[in-house]
Design an enzyme around this catalytic site. Structure first.
Site, short mmCIF file in Angstrom:
data_model
loop_
_atom_site.label_atom_id
_atom_site.label_comp_id
_atom_site.label_asym_id
_atom_site.label_seq_id
_atom_site.Cartn_x
_atom_site.Cartn_y
_atom_site.Cartn_z
N SER A 114 0.83 -1.20 0.00
CA SER A 114 0.00 0.00 0.00
C SER A 114 0.87 1.26 0.00
CB SER A 114 -0.98 -0.05 1.18
OG SER A 114 -2.03 0.86 0.99
N ASP A 168 -5.46 -3.96 -2.52
CA ASP A 168 -4.55 -3.62 -1.43
C ASP A 168 -3.84 -4.85 -0.85
OD1 ASP A 168 -3.54 -2.77 1.19
OD2 ASP A 168 -4.68 -0.95 0.81
#
Length: 266
Positions: free
Chosen positions: A57, A169
């Site tokens: 991320s 993610d």
């Protein structure tokens, strides 16, 4: 009995930090990722040279830029100026509210059309295949889509299509991505966990609700992930918001303090 000769004594962690190949895993945490820049500043001041990096991320963004040679000073300048509209925009999609295509454009503007395998320091970026649940460790191919995929928070950002996969993610599968680093040549692994000391609060809206949900799920798994590291740095970010970019200068200093403390106490 006398002491063993120095060559036969086990090196302390401090000695290992200065002598061995250090792998650094930068975890996810949205705006809290400003703390990663402070961590890198502390590493440089303490003479700890990073040999390879992995990121999830926002950690993927910072790891990628540093691996391609962007200095800590320039990283600080960049993250202090960055706003949400610089990295996201509305998406006409049934899969999410926003697109992070602008994030890819920022990366391309800074580095050009580079591939992951072109990094100066070996780099791994972690994402999740939302169709299969698999962890995807990206070591080659287009850098910008790799970082976009790793940072595509479910329910907020649309998935990123890459190599025939629907990627999202990396926090879903490994928020502090220590696992790739040993195979990349690291003999000493350091993880940076941004969410260890989170305080939850009553959600004000659907974004808060989704963030809390994702955070709770991720934190359950992180303890097992960082147990594989030789050293874990956990800045105290309990009082900080995931989305407020005005906090970035303070977050940089929190990361710096936590890293200095961790490095000087071993």
């Amino acid at each position: 009995m006398g002491k063993f000769p120095r060559m036969f004594r086990r090196r302390s962690l401090r000695e290992r930090l200065l002598r061995e190949r250090v792998g650094l895993a930068l975890g996810g945490g949205a705006v809290l990722g400003g703390a990663h820049v402070g961590v890198l500043r502390a590493f440089e001041e303490e003479g700890v040279r990073v040999s390879c990096l992995s990121g999830t991320s926002v950690g993927a963004l910072v790891a990628a830029l540093y691996a391609f040679g962007v200095s800590v000073r320039h990283l600080e300048e960049m993250v202090r100026k960055l706003k949400w509209l610089d990295v996201s925009g509305l998406a006409l999609s049934r899969y999410g509210l926003l697109s992070n295509r602008k994030l890819g454009e920022v990366i391309r503007e800074i580095l050009g059309p580079v591939k992951v395998e072109m990094a100066i320091l070996p780099l791994a970026i972690v994402a999740a295949d939302i169709s299969t649940g698999e962890k995807v460790v990206i070591r080659e191919g287009e850098l910008e889509t790799a970082v976009m995929a790793s940072a595509a928070v479910p329910g907020i950002f649309v998935p990123v299509e890459r190599d025939g996969r629907f990627l999202m993610d990396g926090g879903l599968v490994e928020n502090v991505p220590v696992s790739p680093l040993r195979s990349m040549g690291a003999s000493l692994v350091i993880g940076v966990n941004l969410t260890a000391k989170r305080n939850y609060r009553k959600p004000r809206n659907i974004i808060d609700l989704l963030t809390n949900t994702f955070d709770i799920l991720v934190n359950t798994a992180v303890a097992g992930q960082v147990s594989q590291a030789d050293l874990t740095i956990e800045p105290d970010l309990a009082g900080y918001d995931y989305a407020d970019m005005n906090q970035v200068p303070s977050l940089i200093e929190e990361g710096y303090r936590a890293a200095r403390q961790a490095l000087t106490s071993v």
